[in-house]
Design an enzyme around this catalytic site. Sequence first.
Site, PDB file in Angstrom:
ATOM      1  N   ASP A  46      -0.760  55.888 -13.479  1.00 53.52           N
ATOM      2  CA  ASP A  46      -0.718  55.119 -12.237  1.00 53.52           C
ATOM      3  C   ASP A  46       0.721  54.639 -12.104  1.00 53.52           C
ATOM      4  O   ASP A  46       1.118  53.650 -12.710  1.00 53.52           O
ATOM      5  CB  ASP A  46      -1.686  53.938 -12.311  1.00 53.52           C
ATOM      6  CG  ASP A  46      -1.707  53.133 -11.025  1.00 53.52           C
ATOM      7  OD1 ASP A  46      -1.561  53.729  -9.942  1.00 53.52           O
ATOM      8  OD2 ASP A  46      -1.860  51.902 -11.113  1.00 53.52           O
ATOM      9  N   GLU A  51      -1.133  59.641  -9.782  1.00 50.23           N
ATOM     10  CA  GLU A  51      -1.546  59.224  -8.449  1.00 50.23           C
ATOM     11  C   GLU A  51      -0.519  59.720  -7.439  1.00 50.23           C
ATOM     12  O   GLU A  51       0.682  59.517  -7.604  1.00 50.23           O
ATOM     13  CB  GLU A  51      -1.654  57.701  -8.372  1.00 50.23           C
ATOM     14  CG  GLU A  51      -2.162  57.227  -7.022  1.00 50.23           C
ATOM     15  CD  GLU A  51      -2.382  55.739  -6.984  1.00 50.23           C
ATOM     16  OE1 GLU A  51      -3.463  55.288  -7.400  1.00 50.23           O
ATOM     17  OE2 GLU A  51      -1.455  55.025  -6.550  1.00 50.23           O
ATOM     18  N   ASP A  68      -3.673  48.288 -13.306  1.00 47.76           N
ATOM     19  CA  ASP A  68      -2.921  49.552 -13.403  1.00 47.76           C
ATOM     20  C   ASP A  68      -3.453  50.416 -14.545  1.00 47.76           C
ATOM     21  O   ASP A  68      -3.502  51.640 -14.446  1.00 47.76           O
ATOM     22  CB  ASP A  68      -1.428  49.270 -13.630  1.00 47.76           C
ATOM     23  CG  ASP A  68      -0.872  48.292 -12.630  1.00 47.76           C
ATOM     24  OD1 ASP A  68      -0.514  48.720 -11.522  1.00 47.76           O
ATOM     25  OD2 ASP A  68      -0.817  47.092 -12.963  1.00 47.76           O
TER      26      ASP A  68
END
Length: 188
Positions: free
Chosen positions: A7, A68, A141
């Site tokens: 992330d 991501e 996160d």
Amino acid sequence: MRVLGVDPGLTRCGVGVVEGVAGRPLTMLGVGVVRTPADADLGHRLVAVEQGLEQWLDEHRPEFVAVERVFSQHNVRTVMGTAQASAVAILCASRRGIPVALHTPSEVKAAVTGSGRADKAQVGAMVTRLLRLAAPPKPADAADALALAICHIWRAPAQNRLQEAAALHASKTSRAPLAPHASKGRTA
């Protein structure tokens, strides 16, 4: 399949490693956050993210890296930092020959919770349940990184079948005989 989920972020870059196959219970092998000081020089922050990711790659030896996909936000500064951290993750994996998959936040949320509009608390709760953890990983996160890895494990088999079917179709159409020229009698 062993997947490192990333992330991306400059201040907090979530990382999580999940192992398993679609349809079977998954196992978390590690979760954490690579942190950089917000007041540090951009170059030093990017190097710190790279070094942190390299340590995770060395320790866990994933077969795939799921990152991501950066999407447009209102805060351009946040988007730039996210994009830069994302590029570092892609670079680290690619340098080692590890395939990288990009997943949008809504794809990840839909895969893990069933809704592409789930909030962070719902994602954290489902990650906790799916990986049989005692509590949701903190910060968010870290939970998001695990969700990325889970999403990739579940989506990769279908994506691979689609890519194989497209490649097969492309090879068949490239071998098809050419249609006769429409205007007979003309020479080139």
